[in-house]
Design a protein around this motif. Structure first.
Motif: not given
Length: 165
Positions: A8-32
């Motif tokens: 969470k700390r690093f995600r916020n530092r990068k300005g990413l939402t949970q969804k954006e990070l999840g999608e970047a990892i390769g999770f389905d956009n419905r559950t990212a």
């Protein structure tokens, strides 16, 4: 501190939402976003392949996500960790010039960990002097040992040379 707190700390530092990070990892956009929320809440731990991918996306060393399970809000656990480091002769506790307690590196420690502390101190000096930004300092810390850019590497070398001259 659980891995989710670090994500969470690093995600916020990068300005990413949970969804954006999840999608970047390769999770389905419905559950990212749900998957990342589970990691951050500690209800689920990411597998190693996801931890590596998260670190890559967040531009940090994967070990920065895997801080040992020490609850730093629990002062007893935190100090037991410091006591263990003292037992390993990493440092000693002493009194600083202003009378405050401080941790002093063992002067006769020639291990590489002493150089890490010296690099840390030098990077902190560069930050305080305004020669580097907070972001450059954080990038160095969170990507350690490969966090310095070529420019920062040169500045560190110059500082080390000044210390030995």
């Amino acid at each position: 501190m659980i891995i989710g707190d670090r994500i969470k700390r690093f995600r916020n530092r990068k300005g990413l939402t949970q969804k954006e990070l999840g999608e970047a990892i390769g999770f389905d956009n419905r559950t990212a976003d749900v998957r990342i929320a589970q990691y951050e809440k500690g209800t689920r731990n990411p597998k190693k392949k996801y931890t590596d991918k998260i670190a890559e996306i967040l531009n940090v060393n994967e070990r920065a996500l895997e801080i040992p399970e020490i609850d730093i809000s629990d002062y007893v656990s935190f100090f037991q960790f410091l006591f263990a480091l003292e037992d390993e002769n990493v440092f000693k506790v002493d009194e600083c010039e202003n009378g405050a307690p401080c941790l002093i590196l063992k002067k006769d420690d020639t291990s590489s960990r002493n150089y890490i502390f010296i690099d840390w101190l030098n990077m902190n000096k560069l930050l305080k002097s305004g020669e580097i930004t907070q972001e450059e300092y954080d990038n160095w810390r969170y990507k350690y040992p490969h966090g310095e850019s070529e420019e920062l590497h040169i500045k560190l070398k110059e500082m080390k040379k000044e210390l030995t001259d």
